[in-house]
Design a protein around this motif. Structure first.
Motif, mmCIF file in Angstrom:
data_model
loop_
_atom_site.group_PDB
_atom_site.id
_atom_site.type_symbol
_atom_site.label_atom_id
_atom_site.label_comp_id
_atom_site.label_asym_id
_atom_site.label_seq_id
_atom_site.Cartn_x
_atom_site.Cartn_y
_atom_site.Cartn_z
ATOM 1 N N GLY A 116 8.786 0.965 -9.205
ATOM 2 C CA GLY A 116 7.740 1.422 -8.296
ATOM 3 C C GLY A 116 6.889 0.323 -7.712
ATOM 4 N N SER A 117 6.292 0.621 -6.584
ATOM 5 C CA SER A 117 5.401 -0.323 -5.903
ATOM 6 C C SER A 117 4.050 -0.406 -6.613
ATOM 7 N N LYS A 118 3.287 -1.422 -6.259
ATOM 8 C CA LYS A 118 1.947 -1.613 -6.851
ATOM 9 C C LYS A 118 1.064 -0.405 -6.568
ATOM 10 N N SER A 119 1.177 0.148 -5.373
ATOM 11 C CA SER A 119 0.375 1.311 -5.004
ATOM 12 C C SER A 119 0.676 2.499 -5.910
ATOM 13 N N LEU A 120 1.927 2.664 -6.285
ATOM 14 C CA LEU A 120 2.312 3.757 -7.182
ATOM 15 C C LEU A 120 1.683 3.562 -8.556
ATOM 16 N N SER A 162 0.814 -1.217 0.000
ATOM 17 C CA SER A 162 0.000 0.000 0.000
ATOM 18 C C SER A 162 0.850 1.271 0.000
ATOM 19 N N GLU A 163 2.155 1.148 0.220
ATOM 20 C CA GLU A 163 3.033 2.312 0.262
ATOM 21 C C GLU A 163 3.504 2.688 -1.137
ATOM 22 N N ARG A 164 3.555 3.986 -1.385
ATOM 23 C CA ARG A 164 4.083 4.473 -2.659
ATOM 24 C C ARG A 164 5.585 4.701 -2.503
ATOM 25 N N VAL A 165 6.356 3.697 -2.908
ATOM 26 C CA VAL A 165 7.812 3.750 -2.765
ATOM 27 C C VAL A 165 8.473 3.336 -4.077
ATOM 28 N N VAL A 166 9.740 3.740 -4.238
ATOM 29 C CA VAL A 166 10.469 3.415 -5.465
ATOM 30 C C VAL A 166 11.913 3.054 -5.163
#
Length: 227
Positions: A203-207, A141-145
């Motif tokens: 990028g993460s799934k959330s991103l 759920s976090e927007r991380v890269v």
């Protein structure tokens, strides 16, 4: 009458010189002016208003003077992909394939072209070990890269926010938590993955969801900048 025609011709000539025709629906070659991907010929893409090699495809059309050289055996040969002053520093053999290694990335600007890939930063995900910046896993759920080695810049961007803009016009921010290693790979630490290319925002799934993109596509052209 003859003098009048000469005068009229000189006016038309002068008008054409100071008012060159606008570029409309033109197909441009290397370094030609462009506004969209459709303005560039073949496999070239529009980067900062000029047609250039596509880092994703790995073309060398522009970096090789607009032509492809031939080896004595007839195979195409090209120099390593060069982006700005960034050139491959070597190759890594992995599962029978050779992957270029990069210790640098293209220059960062207010709108840096990149390839967006996706990664699972959670424990047990395909991202391998803990994130390098904070030594922890990150929930989906976090927007991380993770950034390619050159952009990661020895951790100087750890914890900082960047803005990613997709071609659909959507733009979101995400936190830098890891390096997408452009030098090493094909081992347990990297979940068996080969080295990243030098222009990757992983990028993460959330991103991806926030940008309205489908992870099944695998890769998307984006731009990014510091937020």
């Amino acid at each position: 009458m003859g003098a009048s025609l000469v005068f009229l011709a000189s006016i038309i000539c002068h008008f054409n010189i100071i008012n060159p025709p606008f570029l409309t629906n033109a197909v441009s070659s290397c370094n030609g002016a462009c506004n969209t991907l459709d303005d560039c010929t073949g496999q070239l893409i529009c980067i900062n208003g000029k047609c250039n090699d596509d880092p994703e495809v790995g073309t060398h059309i522009c970096s090789n003077g607009g032509a492809t050289s031939r080896s004595p055996g007839g195979g195409a040969t090209s120099p390593p992909y060069v982006s700005g002053n960034c050139q491959s520093s070597g190759t890594l053999e992995c599962r029978g394939k050779s992957y270029p290694q990069y210790r640098c990335s293209p220059p960062v600007s207010f709108s840096t072209p990149a390839i967006l890939t996706w990664n699972d930063f959670s424990e047990g995900g395909d991202g391998g070990g803990r994130s390098e910046c904070d030594d922890r896993y990150h929930d989906k759920s976090e927007r991380v890269v993770a950034l390619s080695t050159g952009w990661y810049n020895k951790g100087s961007r750890c914890g900082r926010m960047i803005r990613i803009t997709a071609r659909n016009g959507r733009s979101v921010t995400a936190k830098v938590v890891d390096e997408c290693d452009s030098v090493n790979g094909c081992d347990g630490e990297h979940a068996g993955q080969p080295p990243c290319r030098n222009n990757i925002v992983d990028g993460s799934k959330s991103l991806w969801d926030a940008l309205g993109l489908d992870t099944d596509v695998g890769e998307e052209h984006v731009t990014w900048s510091m937020a």
